[in-house]
Design a protein around this motif. Structure first.
Motif, short mmCIF file in Angstrom:
data_model
loop_
_atom_site.label_atom_id
_atom_site.label_comp_id
_atom_site.label_asym_id
_atom_site.label_seq_id
_atom_site.Cartn_x
_atom_site.Cartn_y
_atom_site.Cartn_z
N CYS A 129 6.35 2.66 -0.04
CA CYS A 129 6.77 1.27 -0.13
C CYS A 129 5.76 0.42 -0.89
N ARG A 130 4.69 1.03 -1.35
CA ARG A 130 3.70 0.32 -2.16
C ARG A 130 2.97 -0.78 -1.42
N TRP A 131 2.84 -0.62 -0.15
CA TRP A 131 2.01 -1.55 0.60
C TRP A 131 0.57 -1.11 0.45
N ASP A 132 -0.36 -2.04 0.47
CA ASP A 132 -1.74 -1.58 0.49
C ASP A 132 -2.54 -2.41 1.47
N SER B 131 9.51 -3.32 -5.10
CA SER B 131 9.54 -1.94 -4.64
C SER B 131 10.69 -1.83 -3.65
N PHE B 133 12.71 0.68 -1.03
CA PHE B 133 12.43 1.92 -0.32
C PHE B 133 13.30 2.00 0.91
N ARG B 140 10.33 -4.94 -1.05
CA ARG B 140 9.13 -5.73 -0.88
C ARG B 140 8.45 -5.78 -2.22
#
Lengths: 532, 177
Positions: A129-132, B131, B133, B140
């Motif tokens: 989900c490309r969270w960091d 993004s 998903f 998000r």
């Protein structure tokens, strides 16, 4: 709905009663299991299910790094992985440690100085989900040993400090830190009883009195950290713009303390450990399942599953029941309409069904099936009570024992039994290819239909009453006999000549119950069928 | 419907395998890699693909509108995806088995997750760094951290493929009519 068959484990019934409960009752589903979830104890010669086996943990491991954690550290690390394994708070997939981008001099041109290790600060990044983690402010100086670096953050959290203070407050009043309390609450028990003598004032005071506890911070301040439902939460909700700002339940319930509601406050969690269990028979303590010690191997050292001992039975209803011409499959793809027609059981008709038994043993077995009689007292719809007491369906099965061949490798079977091409579905319709035909030329529906390799297909028939409702479910008793491998004491000269010892191998019989569910009954339609 | 006239303008530095199904007016830029068994159908209008794109097996790129479908540079179309967007930016990743409808316009640096269905009924533009998903195609915004490394990885990926694919696959050369 496809017809299913479940096997019975007698653990739920009482000591003496070994027969299964009537299947139409809702509570009976607890005793019936699918074959792949059952075990078999060789000592007791009994089926065991997941509810009755004794389970013990044989090891803990992290599902991400597959590191086997010794059980002593499991409690110390609170059942989480102590190494670099974190799970994304948004999508709960595993996080990856990445380096920050190098400062780019140009406009996105790749700089040649991308080193292998990368540049600090490092952070956690979710590929899915490309969270960091830099969004919540967690960064690291080194790419390894993240747990230690994060420990400092966690220890200075206000909840932990409060907890430490509480422990210090109560410590003088514990006579001796009991071993159980020390195990459950980390930190208790570290204190030396000799330290108490310093607090001389408490000896003279009454043991029941305790000085009042003053917390480190005001409760209202603490309340804003979690979602206590007070004004700060209401304000946040009022200013909310879209629903994604609030963290969902799945994202929040893994936390130990209550955390704030906002998605932007979610922190990465350490990955919880998984455990490998070994299972024992409850009566004889024989090990049924014992996994291998290595975390990455999925095999078992000991694997006594019921599928290796009991014949596997599958139920099928051939498509386009022979007695119903009005429901012929349409001209479009027959695969789709077959599925729809196969599950339909209409009241007032009779349907043949097939049971395919697969023998897992290396010896041939003789199987006998019988339907358990049961009294059906309650029917769902409240029609006249006399009609309700009539049995809604009647099942007929072949009563004589029939053999099933032994299991052997595929190439050992003879080719004269046609293994391919003859499908069960065609047997009901296609007159020319039926294997068992009696003299009248009618296709036999009840009886052994086919034998190939180590599978025998038998047919049965169910006649559904006109007023029947609910599911067609019946208990079926399966008993099979086989020659066991145990060597017999050979006839030696000491045996008396007057007694004839039949030198035949020992024949064992095993019996188990199953419940066969053929599907729901549809009430009869109003239109007149010419067949009926 | 007028018959589809094939007109392929493939740059000499692009690597297009022979098993690719091409139809219609297609332009492929330099450095793009098209794996075998990919499908590019410019049924109603032309398709222009930029440089450095990677189109993997069983990917389907279809243009059913009369306008030109412009695909930017350095995009990755993974296996089994189906894309019909009228315009795509740069450095996007459309993951395995994703489906993107013709009502969506994708900007740059977006990631469409695996098996996500981006099929809104109304026209929509995905901003940069979106993004998508999860099975419900939640969205998000990516903060953009790590994009330089990803861009670098994309370039290295394309370079490796340009080197390796011709060794094991036959290439399609020249214009087809």
């Amino acid at each position: 709905m496809a017809p299913t068959i479940h096997y019975y484990c007698p653990c739920q019934s009482g000591e003496l009663l070994q027969t299964p409960p009537p299947p139409h009752m809702a509570s009976s589903s607890a005793s019936f299991h699918l074959l792949h979830s059952l075990f078999f104890c060789e000592e007791c010669d009994a089926v065991r299910c997941n509810r009755c086996v004794a389970v013990e943990v044989s090891g803990y491991y992290c599902p991400n790094c597959l590191f086997e954690v010794p059980s002593a550290s499991v409690r110390a690390e609170k059942n989480r992985c102590a190494r670099n394994c974190f799970s994304c708070p948004i999508c709960r997939s595993t996080l990856q440690v990445v380096a920050s981008d190098p400062p780019d001099g140009g406009d996105g041109r790749p700089s040649a100085s991308l080193s292998n290790v990368g540049e600090p600060p490092f952070f956690l990044y979710c590929n899915h989900c490309r969270w960091d983690s830099a969004e919540v402010g967690i960064t690291f100086e080194k790419p390894t040993g993240l747990a230690a670096q994060l420990q400092k953050f966690e220890d200075s959290a206000p909840e932990s400090l409060e907890f430490e203070r509480l422990k210090e407050h109560f410590e003088p009043f514990l006579p001796a830190a009991s071993a159980a309390l020390a195990r459950d609450v980390p930190g208790v028990g570290k204190y030396n009883p000799l330290a108490r003598s310093r607090v001389g004032r408490d000896r003279t005071a009454n043991k029941d009195e305790m000085p009042e506890y003053k917390s480190r911070m005001e409760i209202s301040v603490l309340g804003q950290l979690g979602s206590e439902g007070d004004d700060s939460d209401v304000d946040a909700l009022r200013r909310m713009e879209n629903v994604e700002e609030i963290a969902s339940l799945e994202q929040r319930w893994g936390n130990s303390w209550t955390t704030s509601l906002r998605t932007s406050d979610l922190k990465p969690l350490r990955i919880p450990l998984h455990s490998k269990v070994s299972k024992r028979c409850p009566t004889c303590r024989h090990i049924l399942i014992k996994p291998e010690q290595k975390a990455q191997s999925v095999r078992y050292k000991i694997k006594l599953v019921a599928a290796n001992y009991l014949p596997a039975i599958t139920v099928g209803i051939p498509h386009a029941s022979g007695t119903d011409t009005a429901r012929r499959p349409q001209t479009k793809a027959t695969g789709v309409s077959d599925d729809r027609n196969a599950g339909i059981l209409t009241a007032g008709k009779s349907y043949p069904f097939h049971l395919a038994l697969t023998n897992p043993l290396y010896d041939p077995i003789q199987v006998r099936l019988s339907v358990q009689r049961m009294h059906v007292t309650a029917v769902t719809d409240g029609t006249a009570p006399e009609k309700a007491r009539r049995t809604p369906f009647a099942v007929s099965l072949p009563t004589s024992p029939f053999p099933v061949a032994a299991f052997a490798e595929a190439w050992e079977y003879d080719d004269d039994d046609d293994m391919f091409g003859l499908e069960d579905d065609d047997l009901g319709l296609d007159v020319g290819r039926s294997r068992d035909r009696d003299g009248k030329g009618k296709i036999k529906a009840v009886g052994v239909l086919e034998k190939r390799a180590n599978v025998t297909v038998v047919g049965g028939e169910v006649v559904i009453g006109k007023e029947a409702r609910g599911h067609v479910k019946f208990n079926m008793l399966v008993s099979y006999t086989y020659r066991s491998d145990d060597p017999l004491p050979s006839e030696d000269g000491a045996g008396t000549p007057s007694r004839t010892v039949v030198k035949s191998p020992e024949v064992k019989t095993f019996t188990f119950y199953t419940v066969v569910d053929l599907g729901p009954i549809l009430p009869r339609e109003e239109k007149i069928d010419p067949d009926i | 419907m007028p018959p589809i006239r094939d007109k392929f303008t493939i740059h000499s530095k692009a690597v297009v395998c022979q098993d690719v199904e091409l139809k219609g007016d297609i332009t492929i830029g330099p450095g793009t890699v098209v794996h075998p068994k990919a499908t590019i159908f410019a049924i109603a209008g032309p398709i222009v693909i930029g440089s450095g794109c990677i189109i993997e097996e069983a990917a389907i790129i279809v243009n059913r509108r009369k306008e030109v479908m412009r695909v930017g540079d350095n995009n990755l179309f993974e296996i089994g995806c189906r894309v019909e967007c009228p315009s795509i930016g740069n450095f996007n990743t459309i993951s395995t088995r994703a489906r993107v409808h013709h009502t969506v316009r994708i900007a740059s640096y977006c990631v469409i997750g695996a098996a996500c269905l981006v099929v809104p009924t109304d026209d929509e533009t995905l901003d940069d760094y979106t993004s998508i998903f999860g099975p419900a195609a939640e969205r998000r915004t990516w903060s953009g951290r790590g994009r330089v490394q990803e861009a670098d990885l994309r370039l290295k990926h394309a370079e490796y493929l340009r080197e390796m694919l011709p060794k094991f696959n036959r290439l399609r050369r020249g214009d087809g009519t």
